[in-house]
Design an enzyme around this catalytic site. Structure first.
Site, PDB file in Angstrom:
ATOM      1  N   SER A  11       1.001  -0.943   0.367  1.00  0.00           N
ATOM      2  CA  SER A  11       0.206  -0.118   0.086  1.00  0.00           C
ATOM      3  C   SER A  11       0.697   1.598  -0.206  1.00  0.00           C
ATOM      4  O   SER A  11       1.669   1.658   0.587  1.00  0.00           O
ATOM      5  CB  SER A  11      -0.176   0.086   0.754  1.00  0.00           C
ATOM      6  OG  SER A  11      -1.486   1.368   1.060  1.00  0.00           O
ATOM      7  N   HIS A  35      -1.694  -1.160  -4.617  1.00  0.00           N
ATOM      8  CA  HIS A  35      -2.432  -0.958  -3.288  1.00  0.00           C
ATOM      9  C   HIS A  35      -3.193   0.766  -2.870  1.00  0.00           C
ATOM     10  O   HIS A  35      -1.608   0.901  -2.977  1.00  0.00           O
ATOM     11  CB  HIS A  35      -2.645  -1.484  -2.020  1.00  0.00           C
ATOM     12  CG  HIS A  35      -4.044  -1.572  -1.342  1.00  0.00           C
ATOM     13  ND1 HIS A  35      -5.021  -2.487  -1.313  1.00  0.00           N
ATOM     14  CD2 HIS A  35      -4.359  -0.835  -0.243  1.00  0.00           C
ATOM     15  CE1 HIS A  35      -6.108  -1.382  -0.758  1.00  0.00           C
ATOM     16  NE2 HIS A  35      -5.121  -1.204   0.394  1.00  0.00           N
ATOM     17  N   ASP A  37      -5.003   3.611  -1.481  1.00  0.00           N
ATOM     18  CA  ASP A  37      -5.934   4.601  -1.263  1.00  0.00           C
ATOM     19  C   ASP A  37      -6.283   5.271  -1.876  1.00  0.00           C
ATOM     20  O   ASP A  37      -5.601   6.532  -1.305  1.00  0.00           O
ATOM     21  CB  ASP A  37      -5.798   3.705   0.289  1.00  0.00           C
ATOM     22  CG  ASP A  37      -5.631   2.671   0.475  1.00  0.00           C
ATOM     23  OD1 ASP A  37      -6.040   2.166   0.954  1.00  0.00           O
ATOM     24  OD2 ASP A  37      -4.193   2.730   1.164  1.00  0.00           O
ATOM     25  N   MET A  39      -9.168   8.072  -0.237  1.00  0.00           N
ATOM     26  CA  MET A  39      -9.722   8.522   0.467  1.00  0.00           C
ATOM     27  C   MET A  39      -9.748   9.922   0.140  1.00  0.00           C
ATOM     28  O   MET A  39      -9.597  11.142   0.229  1.00  0.00           O
ATOM     29  CB  MET A  39      -8.766   8.458   1.931  1.00  0.00           C
ATOM     30  CG  MET A  39      -7.919   6.622   2.184  1.00  0.00           C
ATOM     31  SD  MET A  39      -7.583   7.300   3.769  1.00  0.00           S
ATOM     32  CE  MET A  39      -6.621   5.893   4.081  1.00  0.00           C
ATOM     33  N   HIS A  68      -8.137   1.021  -3.876  1.00  0.00           N
ATOM     34  CA  HIS A  68      -8.962   0.954  -2.238  1.00  0.00           C
ATOM     35  C   HIS A  68      -9.904   2.500  -2.050  1.00  0.00           C
ATOM     36  O   HIS A  68      -9.291   2.796  -1.491  1.00  0.00           O
ATOM     37  CB  HIS A  68      -8.491   0.980  -1.060  1.00  0.00           C
ATOM     38  CG  HIS A  68      -9.066   0.499   0.008  1.00  0.00           C
ATOM     39  ND1 HIS A  68      -8.893   0.295   1.277  1.00  0.00           N
ATOM     40  CD2 HIS A  68     -10.204   0.689   0.247  1.00  0.00           C
ATOM     41  CE1 HIS A  68      -9.800   0.030   2.119  1.00  0.00           C
ATOM     42  NE2 HIS A  68     -10.924  -0.172   1.862  1.00  0.00           N
ATOM     43  N   MET A  70     -12.407   4.170  -0.177  1.00  0.00           N
ATOM     44  CA  MET A  70     -12.765   5.111   0.966  1.00  0.00           C
ATOM     45  C   MET A  70     -13.723   6.547   0.342  1.00  0.00           C
ATOM     46  O   MET A  70     -12.843   6.963   0.656  1.00  0.00           O
ATOM     47  CB  MET A  70     -11.459   4.797   2.337  1.00  0.00           C
ATOM     48  CG  MET A  70     -11.658   3.379   2.068  1.00  0.00           C
ATOM     49  SD  MET A  70      -9.650   3.270   3.503  1.00  0.00           S
ATOM     50  CE  MET A  70      -8.559   3.242   1.820  1.00  0.00           C
ATOM     51  N   MET A 139     -11.367  -5.773   6.785  1.00  0.00           N
ATOM     52  CA  MET A 139     -10.875  -4.794   6.506  1.00  0.00           C
ATOM     53  C   MET A 139     -10.266  -5.114   8.309  1.00  0.00           C
ATOM     54  O   MET A 139     -11.142  -5.862   9.005  1.00  0.00           O
ATOM     55  CB  MET A 139     -11.539  -3.665   7.612  1.00  0.00           C
ATOM     56  CG  MET A 139     -11.432  -2.766   5.789  1.00  0.00           C
ATOM     57  SD  MET A 139      -9.937  -1.861   5.198  1.00  0.00           S
ATOM     58  CE  MET A 139      -8.936  -0.906   6.080  1.00  0.00           C
ATOM     59  N   ASP A 177      -6.822  -6.378   4.725  1.00  0.00           N
ATOM     60  CA  ASP A 177      -6.045  -4.601   4.835  1.00  0.00           C
ATOM     61  C   ASP A 177      -6.110  -4.071   6.546  1.00  0.00           C
ATOM     62  O   ASP A 177      -7.197  -3.632   7.107  1.00  0.00           O
ATOM     63  CB  ASP A 177      -7.154  -4.340   3.938  1.00  0.00           C
ATOM     64  CG  ASP A 177      -6.325  -2.425   3.550  1.00  0.00           C
ATOM     65  OD1 ASP A 177      -5.746  -2.128   3.948  1.00  0.00           O
ATOM     66  OD2 ASP A 177      -6.742  -1.486   2.832  1.00  0.00           O
TER      67      ASP A 177
HETATM   68  C1  DX5 Z   1      -5.843   2.184   5.406  1.00  0.00           C
HETATM   69  C2  DX5 Z   1      -6.158   1.333   4.298  1.00  0.00           C
HETATM   70  C3  DX5 Z   1      -4.414   0.619   4.406  1.00  0.00           C
HETATM   71  C4  DX5 Z   1      -3.229   0.693   4.833  1.00  0.00           C
HETATM   72  C5  DX5 Z   1      -2.446   0.289   5.397  1.00  0.00           C
HETATM   73  O1  DX5 Z   1      -7.451   2.639   6.279  1.00  0.00           O
HETATM   74  O2  DX5 Z   1      -7.030   0.765   3.609  1.00  0.00           O
HETATM   75  O3  DX5 Z   1      -4.628  -0.053   2.963  1.00  0.00           O
HETATM   76  O4  DX5 Z   1      -2.651   1.107   3.895  1.00  0.00           O
HETATM   77  O5  DX5 Z   1      -1.451   0.296   6.352  1.00  0.00           O
HETATM   78  P1  DX5 Z   1      -0.554  -0.657   7.917  1.00  0.00           P
HETATM   79  O6  DX5 Z   1      -0.646  -2.001   6.482  1.00  0.00           O
HETATM   80  O7  DX5 Z   1      -0.041   0.293   7.754  1.00  0.00           O
HETATM   81  O8  DX5 Z   1      -1.774  -1.183   8.519  1.00  0.00           O
HETATM   82 ZN    ZN Z   2      -6.408   0.704   1.995  1.00  0.00          ZN
END
Ligand code: DX5
Ligand code: ZN
Length: 224
Positions: A11, A35, A37, A39, A68, A70, A139, A177
């Site tokens: 990620s 990956h 993210d 947001m 991903h 969010m 999650m 994740d």
């Molecule tokens: C958080 C993200 C994850 C995040 C995980 O909401 O969806 O993908 O990057 O980070 P780590 O591996 O540090 O928990």
């Molecule tokens: Zn994620």
């Protein structure tokens, strides 16, 4: 890639955002998916990147993108990520009232379709939707920030999903994740996950590629 093999997806949330292309290239050849993210500061309090940055980054690397989302309005935005060339686009169950319709739109737009289940959402209402999906993202933290503590109690959802997938012979990835690292990935693999997102464990150490190799070996050793 052989679908029976497991997937490791670094990620980039944990990478240096001034050097995202370098972060992608650092795991080329060892990571299966990158990956990303997305947001929006509404669905989660955090704010990251959107389509323009993803489009540029897609040009910078050959790794398949695992997006991903969010965000509060995935029906408005998700298909554009598919059209841009993402391999898999995952949206949150909590943000979508018709996941089957959106999954269909994503496939029509050229990507795989994923559904994400956040920390406080039960899995049971979604098990019947699995035949319409390519990826189920469970999650193992509360979505929103990297670097949080892995929550092993959430693996019961992975077990429930794996049971249903096995019973029905479905072709779907079960992805975890949040807090996935050397000391937690084996538990997730034992529970039945076959795709593993890792942010801090990959980009928080000096050698990202070596971290991916190590995580893969640990997951393979634990896979049932
Ligand atoms: C958080 C993200 C994850 C995040 C995980 O909401 O969806 O993908 O990057 O980070 P780590 O591996 O540090 O928990
Ligand atoms: Zn994620």
């Amino acid at each position: 890639m052989n679908p029976a093999e497991l997937v490791v997806a670094p990620s980039i949330l944990a990478a240096d955002f001034a050097y995202l292309a370098d972060a992608a290239r650092a795991v080329e050849g060892v990571a299966d998916w990158l990956h990303v993210d997305v947001m929006d500061n509404h669905f989660v309090p955090n704010l990251t990147i959107g389509l323009p940055v993803v489009r540029s980054l897609l040009q910078a690397t050959a790794i398949p993108f695992d997006i991903h989302l969010m965000i509060t309005d995935p029906r408005r935005w998700a298909p554009e990520y598919a059209e841009a060339g993402a391999y898999n686009v995952t949206f949150h169950a909590e943000a979508c009232d018709d996941p089957v319709a959106l999954a269909k739109d994503l496939r029509a737009a050229g990507s795989r379709a994923g559904l994400a289940i956040d920390r406080d959402t039960p899995i049971e209402p979604y098990l019947d939707l699995l035949p319409h999906l390519d990826t189920l993202l469970i999650m193992t933290i509360k979505a929103g920030f990297g670097g949080q503590r892995f929550m092993p109690e959430l693996l019961s959802k992975v077990r429930a999903a794996r049971q249903r997938v096995a019973a029905e012979g479905l072709q779907i990835r079960i992805e975890v994740d949040g807090g996935i690292a050397d000391d937690t990935i084996a538990q997730a693999a034992e529970a039945g996950a076959d795709a593993f997102v890792a942010g801090t464990a990959v980009y928080g150490v000096p050698d990202a590629a070596e971290a991916v190799r190590r995580l893969r070996a640990l997951a393979e050793g634990a896979q049932r």
